[in-house]
Structure formats: structure tokens, C-alpha cells
Design a protein around this motif. Sequence first.
Motif, PDB file in Angstrom:
ATOM      1  N   ASP A  33       0.803  -1.220   0.000  1.00 33.03           N
ATOM      2  CA  ASP A  33       0.000   0.000   0.000  1.00 33.03           C
ATOM      3  C   ASP A  33       0.832   1.263   0.000  1.00 33.03           C
ATOM      4  N   GLU A  34       2.103   1.185   0.419  1.00 30.85           N
ATOM      5  CA  GLU A  34       2.920   2.379   0.533  1.00 30.85           C
ATOM      6  C   GLU A  34       3.326   2.902  -0.831  1.00 30.85           C
ATOM      7  N   SER A  35       3.883   4.067  -0.832  1.00 29.56           N
ATOM      8  CA  SER A  35       4.283   4.711  -2.073  1.00 29.56           C
ATOM      9  C   SER A  35       5.411   3.946  -2.723  1.00 29.56           C
ATOM     10  N   ALA A  36       5.548   4.153  -4.035  1.00 27.21           N
ATOM     11  CA  ALA A  36       6.593   3.472  -4.783  1.00 27.21           C
ATOM     12  C   ALA A  36       7.959   3.900  -4.287  1.00 27.21           C
ATOM     13  N   PRO A  37       8.912   2.949  -4.167  1.00 26.46           N
ATOM     14  CA  PRO A  37      10.239   3.309  -3.671  1.00 26.46           C
ATOM     15  C   PRO A  37      10.987   4.171  -4.658  1.00 26.46           C
ATOM     16  N   ALA A  38      11.994   4.874  -4.143  1.00 25.39           N
ATOM     17  CA  ALA A  38      12.814   5.722  -5.000  1.00 25.39           C
ATOM     18  C   ALA A  38      13.624   4.858  -5.954  1.00 25.39           C
ATOM     19  N   PRO A  39      13.964   5.351  -7.149  1.00 24.88           N
ATOM     20  CA  PRO A  39      14.750   4.572  -8.096  1.00 24.88           C
ATOM     21  C   PRO A  39      16.055   4.107  -7.472  1.00 24.88           C
ATOM     22  N   ALA A  40      16.431   2.894  -7.798  1.00 30.84           N
ATOM     23  CA  ALA A  40      17.670   2.336  -7.255  1.00 30.84           C
ATOM     24  C   ALA A  40      18.877   3.066  -7.830  1.00 30.84           C
ATOM     25  N   SER A  41      19.936   3.122  -7.043  1.00 31.80           N
ATOM     26  CA  SER A  41      21.159   3.778  -7.492  1.00 31.80           C
ATOM     27  C   SER A  41      21.811   2.960  -8.595  1.00 31.80           C
ATOM     28  N   ARG A  42      22.513   3.630  -9.468  1.00 30.59           N
ATOM     29  CA  ARG A  42      23.222   2.938 -10.536  1.00 30.59           C
ATOM     30  C   ARG A  42      24.371   2.120  -9.969  1.00 30.59           C
ATOM     31  N   PRO A  43      24.778   1.042 -10.676  1.00 26.02           N
ATOM     32  CA  PRO A  43      25.899   0.224 -10.197  1.00 26.02           C
ATOM     33  C   PRO A  43      27.144   1.081  -9.999  1.00 26.02           C
ATOM     34  N   GLY A  44      27.765   0.912  -8.861  1.00 29.08           N
ATOM     35  CA  GLY A  44      28.999   1.649  -8.584  1.00 29.08           C
ATOM     36  C   GLY A  44      28.767   3.054  -8.101  1.00 29.08           C
ATOM     37  N   GLN A  45      27.484   3.470  -8.022  1.00 29.09           N
ATOM     38  CA  GLN A  45      27.192   4.841  -7.579  1.00 29.09           C
ATOM     39  C   GLN A  45      26.596   4.818  -6.182  1.00 29.09           C
ATOM     40  N   ARG A  46      27.167   5.547  -5.290  1.00 28.20           N
ATOM     41  CA  ARG A  46      26.709   5.573  -3.910  1.00 28.20           C
ATOM     42  C   ARG A  46      25.648   6.653  -3.707  1.00 28.20           C
ATOM     43  N   ALA A  47      24.625   6.306  -2.939  1.00 28.71           N
ATOM     44  CA  ALA A  47      23.631   7.321  -2.592  1.00 28.71           C
ATOM     45  C   ALA A  47      24.261   8.338  -1.651  1.00 28.71           C
ATOM     46  N   PRO A  48      24.004   9.625  -1.846  1.00 29.43           N
ATOM     47  CA  PRO A  48      24.604  10.645  -0.986  1.00 29.43           C
ATOM     48  C   PRO A  48      24.130  10.513   0.447  1.00 29.43           C
ATOM     49  N   ARG A  49      25.048  10.682   1.367  1.00 26.68           N
ATOM     50  CA  ARG A  49      24.721  10.583   2.784  1.00 26.68           C
ATOM     51  C   ARG A  49      25.155  11.847   3.507  1.00 26.68           C
ATOM     52  N   LEU A  50      24.282  12.299   4.431  1.00 25.07           N
ATOM     53  CA  LEU A  50      24.622  13.462   5.235  1.00 25.07           C
ATOM     54  C   LEU A  50      25.453  13.035   6.430  1.00 25.07           C
ATOM     55  N   ARG A  51      26.244  13.956   6.930  1.00 30.35           N
ATOM     56  CA  ARG A  51      26.978  13.684   8.163  1.00 30.35           C
ATOM     57  C   ARG A  51      25.987  13.507   9.307  1.00 30.35           C
ATOM     58  N   PRO A  52      26.385  12.793  10.377  1.00 24.49           N
ATOM     59  CA  PRO A  52      25.437  12.503  11.465  1.00 24.49           C
ATOM     60  C   PRO A  52      24.798  13.752  12.068  1.00 24.49           C
ATOM     61  N   TRP A  53      25.555  14.867  12.114  1.00 25.17           N
ATOM     62  CA  TRP A  53      25.022  16.070  12.739  1.00 25.17           C
ATOM     63  C   TRP A  53      24.220  16.937  11.769  1.00 25.17           C
ATOM     64  N   ALA A  54      24.269  16.601  10.472  1.00 26.74           N
ATOM     65  CA  ALA A  54      23.663  17.491   9.475  1.00 26.74           C
ATOM     66  C   ALA A  54      22.138  17.505   9.563  1.00 26.74           C
ATOM     67  N   GLU A  55      21.532  16.317   9.712  1.00 26.50           N
ATOM     68  CA  GLU A  55      20.069  16.276   9.740  1.00 26.50           C
ATOM     69  C   GLU A  55      19.502  17.004  10.956  1.00 26.50           C
ATOM     70  N   PRO A  56      20.004  16.762  12.190  1.00 20.86           N
ATOM     71  CA  PRO A  56      19.489  17.559  13.322  1.00 20.86           C
ATOM     72  C   PRO A  56      19.713  19.061  13.136  1.00 20.86           C
ATOM     73  N   ALA A  57      20.869  19.417  12.533  1.00 22.87           N
ATOM     74  CA  ALA A  57      21.134  20.842  12.318  1.00 22.87           C
ATOM     75  C   ALA A  57      20.124  21.441  11.348  1.00 22.87           C
ATOM     76  N   LEU A  58      19.768  20.697  10.313  1.00 21.73           N
ATOM     77  CA  LEU A  58      18.778  21.188   9.355  1.00 21.73           C
ATOM     78  C   LEU A  58      17.410  21.348  10.021  1.00 21.73           C
ATOM     79  N   TRP A  59      17.058  20.411  10.888  1.00 28.58           N
ATOM     80  CA  TRP A  59      15.781  20.529  11.599  1.00 28.58           C
ATOM     81  C   TRP A  59      15.776  21.764  12.485  1.00 28.58           C
TER      82      TRP A  59
END
Length: 576
Positions: A33-59
Motif C-alpha cells: 500500500d505504501e508509495s513506490a520506492p525511490a529509483p535504485a542507485s546505478r551500479p557503482g554509484q553511492r547514494a549521498p549521505r549526510l553527516r550525522p550532525w547534518a540532519e538535526p542541524a537542518l531541523w
Amino acid sequence: MDQAGHRGRHHLGAPVPGDATAAGRAAVSQAADESAPAPASRPGQRAPRLRPWAEPALWVLGVLAVFAVNLQIARTRAVNSDGAGNALQAWAMLHGNLLLHGWHLSDVPFYTTELPEYMLVELVRGLNADVVHVAAAVTYTLAMLLAALLAKGTATGRDGVARVLITAGIMLAPQLDSGVNVLISSPDHIGTSVPVLAVWLLLDHARPRWYIPAIAAVVLGWAEVADTLVLYIGVLPLALVCAVRVYRAVAVQRRPLASQWYYAALGVGALAGAAAAMLALHVIYADGGFYSPHATAQLAAAGAILPGHLRIAAEGLLILGGADFLGLQLHASAAFILLHVVGVALLAWAICVAAWRFLAGRDLIAELLVAGVAINLITYVISTQAVSSTSTREIAAVLPLSAALAGRLLAGRLAAGRLVPLLAIVAVGYLAGTVYEVSRPAVPAQNQRLEAWLAARHLHTGLSGYWESGVVTLASGNRVQIRQVVPTPGGRLLPSNVESDWAWYDPARNSANFVVLSRGVPGYPGFTSKRAVLATFGRPAQTYHFGIYTVLIWHKNLLADLPPPRLGTRYSQAPK
């Protein structure tokens, strides 16, 4: 719901532990029932990740930015005696009168919600009119934050961001005048949504443990001491949803009743908290604390509901969504209002989706939210409260509840329908409207000129009507005090029993030597009872005319000519 967020934990929307097969079926059903997942990353390509403190700082940065916007918008609305009364109550509590001994409040006391918030603001800012603006901005920002977090749920990545943006976007920049008056003004029912959303957030993330129902019951009961609306948007929805879940599990799925202890405890605990809240109000009054009369809403006649109350409710929903285009004159700013129709459409869509899925039992939080919206709207429409668009405050909690629903349920559907570019254009329009609203100048408190005039002439304590009294006292920081009086059918004056303290009228402790008459302004009737004033106090020694005001001055203590107030007796109409 992002399924990664479910690994290694029990989500509240799933069956309670002990039924692995049912849990698996629920997880599969929810995943479908949930929404369609985001497209998978291409082979060899890493999904971007925020630093651990970045998300709380943005909030944190986001919350601060939203608060700044809400504060500026709040300052476009003149403070009046509604907010002033609450600020004066908080000031009394801050100075030791914690139970508000001798106070007669309105039928919504805000005692455990907004008044503590006002105390904290006054601890930092002192007593002045801007306290009302700051507290209103804090309340609405908290409502936006909790609604956004509830919409996000356990979703991560783009889905989580989309949910948050949809919810926050819908609640961004309410319509000037009518919308601000309901949502970012004096304490009102919008603040009541904050503790309810906080409880739903707890249920969304906590594992089923014995103490969770206890916490939920305590918080809901605590909030109901302040506002009986909690019964309709929190207590009854929780009891109803839990009863439906227990019935479905026991009667339909043939599970043992003991396996549903968690939902049974939640429902029973909510009702127990509501009962404890009513008892607490009686105990406070019996112990010499404040008196708050019961709400006087009654069931409306059937002929008034159709179409009158339904039309008023529909207009109220437009006001809450910032899209009240009825009777709108075409000008540049009208485009911003019309854009908010998209937000109202999303709210309606989310409510319909949640109602359709209600009996499926896939998402407890969605069920609680839509039940709160439905009960609040139904009780509003069938009651005598739906008298005009000004009563929209009675359904103000519908906005954060349904906005959380929209973010939680529609993010995937909007992405799958490729409607994101269209929503991005609408979002740009929302931001432009926000800039327009923020650019509007701040306005002074009502009767600010009267306060300055009285202070310049060393007139410090007097009497007048509701709309002239509290706001002058607040704006002057208690340097000019005007106390409320009301005329009686017998043609004399009595101390007011609305948002007032009986000690104000004690001639042994206080004095008053002037009365202010006022013609009032649209929406705020003035105090024009000159005949009752003369019948009570005799002819004044001096009379001054200033703008819309007439100031009568005596060389005596006017409080000695007033009868003592009768705490707990309603002999005047509450202004709220």
C-alpha cells in the motif's frame, strides 16, 4: 511507510508482539500500500549521505526559520483583551498564584497548555503586548513541527523529505486577517493540537510497553484540564480506534483477548485520563483555585445544519487552509490565496484516503488522525457553535491533523502521479505569499493610544469594558490598570466574572478613579453604558473626550460603590 524503518523493531501500526504470522501479513499489506520506492542507485554509484550532525542541524535551522516567519506574521495582528487576559493569568502564576486563586476564567482555561508557555515567555520578556505574539508563534511552530514529524513517521530519504515538505507547506503562511486570527493569535484551540500530536508521535515510534498507555493517558488528561477539545481530537479517537482494533482481532480474526492488551490499555487509559481531568478541575476549584464554567454548546436544530452549518464548516476549512476566496476582490495578493486551494484539496484527498482505509488497520496513526478530524468536524457541524466564520477556531485543530495525514499518505501517490513539478510551482507561490505576509508592518495592540493617553495624565487605575481593559493593562506592563465591569438589567454596574480576579475589586486593597467609555471598532464592541456608570458612581468631577474615548474621572475610590464579585456565578457573557 519506508520498510527499512521497520527492521529490528515493532511499529505501533503492526499487531502487537506474539502473532508473527499476522505481523508478516500486515507488513506485506503495508508494503503493497505504501508509495513506490525511490529509483535504485546505478551500479557503482553511492547514494549521498549526510553527516550525522547534518540532519538535526537542518531541523533546528528549519524550526528557527519557521518561528521567525510565524512571529512576524503574528505581529500583523493587533493584540486584544483575549490574549491579554491569558498573559495576566500567567503573570499571576509566575508571581506565586499557581492555582489562580480568585480567578474566574472562560470556558477554555488553557491552564496546563498555553499558560505555562506564557509564563516561560514572560520570564524572559517581562509583561508586555509582544508576549502574546511570541507565544502564538511558538505554539504554531510546535504544531507545524509535530505534524511534520508525524507525517514523516519512519520514512527516510526522499520519501521522508517529501512528507515533511508537504505537511509544512500546507500549514505555511495562513491567510492574513482571518487565518492569522484563528491560528497565530491569542491562545485558542490550535494549541490544543500540540499535546495530542505529541502523544501520537510517541505511539508512532514507541514499542508496545506497559508504560506507554500510562504516559498517553497522563498527557491527554493533562491537556484536557486546559481544553475539553482534547476529548474530541484525542481521547475519543484513541478509544474508538483501539476498540475497533480489539474487536477486529477478537471477533473477526479469532485471536485471544489477552493478545490485544496494548490497544485495550490505550483505549481505557485515554478514557481514564479524561475522567481524571474533570476531577482535577473540581479539586482545583474546591482548593480555592480558579473557576472555569462548562462550555455551553448545544445540539443544533436539524434545519440549521443543512445547509447553514455545512456551509460555515466548508468556509472554515478554506480559512484554515489559507484559501478563503469567497467574496475575494481580484488583486495581486489574491493569487496567493487562490494557490492555497491546492493545499485544501490535498487535505481533502488525504482525509478521504484515510477514511477509505480506516477499517483495514494498516496504520494506527492515520486512523487516529482521521478519527480526530471527523469527530471534531461532526460535533462542530451539529452543534450551536457553527454560527459564523469567526467560530472557525473551534475546528482549528483540523489543520495540523489533516496536514500530517496529507504528508503521511500522499507523498508516494504524488510522486507516482508525476505531480511533483506542479507542486514545486505551487510551493514557489506559497513562498512568495509568505514573503508578502512577512513584509507587512507590525501593528500596535488595540487601544494603544488610550494607554499612552492615560499614562501621560497619571491615570493609573480605572474601569471599563472587556475589550478596553485587559489589553491596556498588558500593553502598559501593569502601569495602567483597567478592570472590567458589566452593566446589569437593573441599570447598574457589576464586576466582570470573565477573565478576571476578584482581588481587583477589593476596595481595601485596590482603588480606581476613572471610567473609560468607548465607541469600539468593527468586531470589537465598545463600552457605552454611560447611564449605568452614572447610576453606580454619580456624576464625575471631570470629563475628557479623546478620539473614540470618553474618560470620566472621580475624586473617590469607585471600587467602594461596586458590589463584591461572586466567584463561580455567571452573570455576564464570555467573550470567547
